[in-house]
Design an enzyme around this catalytic site. Structure first.
Site, PDB file in Angstrom:
ATOM      1  N   ASN A  16       0.874  -1.178   0.000  1.00  0.00           N
ATOM      2  CA  ASN A  16       0.000   0.000   0.000  1.00  0.00           C
ATOM      3  C   ASN A  16       0.906   1.221   0.000  1.00  0.00           C
ATOM      4  OD1 ASN A  16      -1.799   2.044   0.470  1.00  0.00           O
ATOM      5  ND2 ASN A  16      -2.182   1.513   2.614  1.00  0.00           N
ATOM      6  N   TRP A  17       1.012   1.857  -1.160  1.00  0.00           N
ATOM      7  CA  TRP A  17       1.937   2.987  -1.288  1.00  0.00           C
ATOM      8  C   TRP A  17       1.432   4.254  -0.600  1.00  0.00           C
ATOM      9  CZ3 TRP A  17       4.128   3.315  -6.992  1.00  0.00           C
ATOM     10  CH2 TRP A  17       4.872   2.157  -7.256  1.00  0.00           C
ATOM     11  N   LYS A  18       0.172   4.240  -0.204  1.00  0.00           N
ATOM     12  CA  LYS A  18      -0.439   5.447   0.387  1.00  0.00           C
ATOM     13  C   LYS A  18      -0.225   6.634  -0.567  1.00  0.00           C
ATOM     14  CE  LYS A  18       0.431   3.511   4.890  1.00  0.00           C
ATOM     15  NZ  LYS A  18      -0.008   3.595   6.267  1.00  0.00           N
ATOM     16  N   HIS A 102      -9.677   1.126   4.707  1.00  0.00           N
ATOM     17  CA  HIS A 102      -8.407   1.325   5.418  1.00  0.00           C
ATOM     18  C   HIS A 102      -8.655   2.269   6.600  1.00  0.00           C
ATOM     19  CE1 HIS A 102      -4.292   2.499   6.309  1.00  0.00           C
ATOM     20  NE2 HIS A 102      -3.920   1.401   5.663  1.00  0.00           N
ATOM     21  N   GLU A 104      -7.034   4.647   7.750  1.00  0.00           N
ATOM     22  CA  GLU A 104      -6.796   6.067   7.489  1.00  0.00           C
ATOM     23  C   GLU A 104      -8.035   6.707   6.856  1.00  0.00           C
ATOM     24  OE1 GLU A 104      -3.080   5.547   5.411  1.00  0.00           O
ATOM     25  OE2 GLU A 104      -2.178   4.953   7.312  1.00  0.00           O
ATOM     26  N   GLU A 174      -5.801  -5.253  10.438  1.00  0.00           N
ATOM     27  CA  GLU A 174      -4.749  -4.281  10.706  1.00  0.00           C
ATOM     28  C   GLU A 174      -5.064  -3.552  12.007  1.00  0.00           C
ATOM     29  OE1 GLU A 174      -2.671  -2.922   6.869  1.00  0.00           O
ATOM     30  OE2 GLU A 174      -4.412  -1.650   7.102  1.00  0.00           O
ATOM     31  N   GLY A 180       2.130   1.928  10.811  1.00  0.00           N
ATOM     32  CA  GLY A 180       3.106   3.012  10.683  1.00  0.00           C
ATOM     33  C   GLY A 180       3.860   3.330  11.954  1.00  0.00           C
ATOM     34  N   SER A 219       2.844  -2.453  10.433  1.00  0.00           N
ATOM     35  CA  SER A 219       4.285  -2.578  10.693  1.00  0.00           C
ATOM     36  C   SER A 219       4.829  -3.965  10.371  1.00  0.00           C
ATOM     37  CB  SER A 219       4.613  -2.188  12.140  1.00  0.00           C
ATOM     38  OG  SER A 219       4.294  -0.831  12.351  1.00  0.00           O
TER      39      SER A 219
END
Ligand code: PEP
Length: 257
Positions: A16-18, A102, A104, A174, A180, A219
């Site tokens: 996941n490159w965000k 996700h 975020e 997650e 992160g 992570s």
């Protein structure tokens, strides 16, 4: 439904490159992944890139053993939704996957359980595999309500699409407190929640529960990937930061192979 024998589910590792990348940097990273994973065919790999770079991902990855996908999409097929991306637009760029729910987006964009469920349903409808993220926040973890939270998130999708619909997607547990931070869940901690999720699905459909992939995220790094991936109910990884460094992502993918 923890199994004592090795799982027959093929492992899947997704990057996941965000909101990172640019044309030149992406090119180097994508080409390195193609080269580094060419001979590792016993697992599946994908990268979920920012929307503007789907075209580039398609151009570089087509014909390789690495799939690509989006990081989000709207739940409607079209309309006056400035700045949003419709499901069929991801189809146009050959996406195999789309990340849904996700943390975020749940936290920063206020995506609710029903919205996540609607997105899951429409992704399946257009032929893209949703990677459905679920997991508890640090406060929820400390309050000891992980299972309650994860069950609520899972049930929102299950009640909308049923077990057969769920089977068309991939789950990604997650824990939000692990994303992160560099401090991921231990393999035993992660396994316990993965087993809980699988058991909850099995209450509705044993076959679906046996076959569905549940990835782990938060992570996942080179140092902990092999141990996490050896757990019986962990079927792969959703990788953020470490997917931005070719050598690291390749090492994690090879650990799944
Ligand atoms: C993620 O973005 O889904 C993620 C797991 O990030 P990280 O690997 O950096 O924790």
């Amino acid at each position: 439904m923890t199994q004592n024998k090795p799982s027959s589910r093929r492992k899947l590792v997704v990057g996941n490159w965000k909101m990172y990348g640019n044309l030149a940097w992406n090119k180097t990273l994508l080409e390195s992944l193609v080269e580094g994973l060419r001979d590792y065919r016993n697992a599946d790999y994908a990268v979920c890139v920012p929307t503007p770079y789907l075209f580039q991902a398609q151009a570089v990855l087509a014909g390789s053993n690495i799939a690509w996908g989006g990081q989000n999409m709207h739940q409607f097929e079209g309309g006056a939704f400035t700045g949003s991306v419709a499901p069929h637009m991801l189809v146009d760029f050959g996406c195999s996957y789309v990340i849904i729910g996700h943390s975020e987006r749940r936290e920063l964009c206020y995506e609710s359980d029903p919205v996540v469920a609607a997105k899951f349903e429409v992704a399946v409808k257009v032929g893209i595999k949703p990677i459905f993220c679920l997991g508890e926040t640090r406060e929820e973890y400390e309050a000891g309500i992980t299972e309650e939270v994860v069950a609520r998130q899972l049930d929102a999708v299950l009640s909308r699409v049923g077990p057969d619909g769920l089977a068309e997607g991939v789950l990604a547990y997650e824990p939000v407190w692990a994303i992160g931070t560099g401090r991921g869940a231990s393999p035993a901690q992660a396994q316990a929640v993965h087993a809980f999720i699988r058991e909850r699905i099995a209450e509705q459909d044993f076959e679906v529960a046996s076959h569905i992939k549940i990835l782990h995220g938060g992570s996942v790094r080179v140092a902990n990937a092999a141990q996490l991936l050896s757990m019986p109910d962990i079927d792969g990884a959703l990788v953020g930061n470490a997917s931005l460094v070719a050598d690291q992502f390749i090492a994690i993918c090879r650990a799944a192979n």
